[in-house]
Write an enzyme that holds these catalytic residues in place. Structure first.
Site: not given
Lengths: 376, 84
Positions: A67, A69, A82, A95, A117-118, A121, A127
């Protein structure tokens, strides 16, 4: 944090939902993302606003396979999503693999959990090796969506980058859209400090406030502050009452019309239960405070200006109750936040004041500040 | 009767763990075959690193709980290092 500790240099960030998954209604995606941002907003000075077009700091998209990246998604299972650490361009973007079956519920892959969670980041967290943390890399299904809380590890991580929520913002109310008050870390020596609930637990004393509790133990002179969720992930915050029945090695905690039983750090099966199963009439919506008399095996429940007595042996509410608090505990403020038994006295907490009550003399012997137990 | 059945499964599991370690634990791709042919200790060390990070028993071996963890759905961001 990521190598080099990248973080946003500003506290107001923009986000844009570029496209939608066909698995969920648009409103459900919007709500999941907003809720996931709220998880981080609650414990930092960060604020977020949505953009419908143009380049936002955090661009959120659903995609399958390759997609753009060079980190292609892999079909159903395995990689769910991610995200990139803070920065310009693709950095800060999130994404989601649209080959997953995204859901609003605990079954399947819950969009809110993965998004929270994402977004961790996207804000700069890498993590965590702590399996309790939201930032642990492996997806876990949660049975109780409503009880989700960040772990202390997540809070420590994000506050390392951005600090705690700032007070002025908590009180800021936008002219058109009210901002709900957020839970900041309570200050133990705040002269206005009040407690939500107080309970003993295996010889220690727990003082509950918002999402936190202070733990005063024999092993440490300094009371430690912990997130309720770090000990009992499924318990709510802002408790109403708590008490220990030491003969059962169980602490009962109350919020609204529900109560839970915990033993050590385990919430017992079969809970929460409705407070009306204890014998309260349907007009009672919540408990203000509770204390168990281990000698007589009676539990006292304080509700507004009255109290009730529960027989732990017969597991029933005693006749002749409720009674006015002022009749049997003269000198105590009628609205009780919490109550604790220690050294043969009862300590009633009401706002920032604490009333030491001698049950033999039937009188208040001292009035202290509520936070005297926290060595203030 | 598949004479080489166990061996094939072992190879497939080894491929799986290598990909996992490359993606999430910064295992260098170009030397993977050298590891497999001559010296398995770098891969064992990476398995140990992964087991420690994910809270598994640290054995350095591809045991059942490690394989089970590898097969669980997860975030695509590496646990160690960075997207490369």
């Amino acid at each position: 944090t990521f190598p080099g500790t990248p973080k946003w240099s500003k506290t107001h960030l923009t986000y844009r939902i570029v496209n939608y998954t066909p698995d969920l209604p648009r409103e459900a995606v919007d709500a999941a993302i907003e809720k996931a941002l709220g998880v981080w907003k609650e414990v930092t000075p960060l604020t977020f606003s949505r953009m419908d077009e143009g380049e936002a700091d955090i661009m959120i998209s659903f995609a399958v396979g390759e997609h753009g990246d060079f980190y292609p998604f892999d079909g159903p299972g395995a990689i769910l999503a991610h995200a990139y650490p803070p920065g310009s361009g693709i950095h800060g973007d999130v994404h989601f693999d649209d080959d997953e079956k995204w859901t609003e519920k605990a079954a399947g892959t819950n969009l809110f959990f993965v998004a929270a969670h994402e977004l961790g980041h996207a804000l700069g967290l890498m993590h965590s090796a702590n399996p309790e943390a939201l930032m642990y890399p492996v997806y876990r299904s949660f049975k109780d969506l409503a009880s989700f809380r960040l772990s202390q590890d997540d809070v420590d991580g994000i506050q390392f980058l951005y600090g705690s929520p700032t007070t002025p913002k908590n009180n800021y109310v936008a002219p058109t859209e009210p901002v709900p008050p957020r839970s900041k870390t309570p200050a133990k020596c705040d002269p206005a400090l009040s407690f939500d609930a107080v309970s003993t637990l295996r010889g220690e004393i727990l003082f509950f406030k918002d999402r936190y509790f202070w733990r005063r133990s024999h092993w440490s002179a300094e009371p430690g502050l912990h997130l309720i969720s770090s000990f009992w992930p499924s318990l709510p915050s802002n408790l109403d009452a708590a008490y220990e029945v030491s003969s059962k090695d169980t602490v009962f905690v109350f919020k609204g019309n529900k109560f839970w039983a915990v033993r050590g750090n385990e919430v017992q099966a079969g809970y929460p239960r409705n407070i009306h199963t204890l014998g309260f009439p349907s007009t009672i919506r919540k408990i203000d405070a509770a204390i168990s008399d281990k000698e007589q095996k009676k539990t006292y429940f304080f509700v507004e200006d009255k109290y009730w007595r529960f027989d732990e042996k017969t597991q029933s509410m005693e006749r002749g109750f409720p009674r006015p608090i002022e009749d049997d505990f003269p000198g105590v403020e009628p609205k009780v936040d919490a109550v604790l038994e220690a050294f043969g006295f009862l300590y009633f907490f009401s706002g920032s004041s604490q009333y030491e009550f001698d049950p033999n003399a039937k009188r208040v012997t001292h009035i202290f500040k509520t936070n005297s137990w926290l060595l203030c | 009767y598949p004479v080489n059945g166990d061996r094939e499964e072992e190879d497939s599991n080894m491929d799986l763990v290598q990909r996992y370690l490359e993606n999430y634990y910064n295992l260098t791709k170009k030397v993977e075959n050298i590891y497999r042919r001559r010296d398995s200790s770098p891969i064992d060390n990476k398995i140990r690193e992964m087991q420690k990070f994910l809270g598994l028993e640290v054995t350095g071996k591809l045991d059942s709980s490690t394989l089970e963890m590898i097969r669980k759905p997860r975030c695509g961001v590496p646990d160690v290092g960075h997207f490369t």
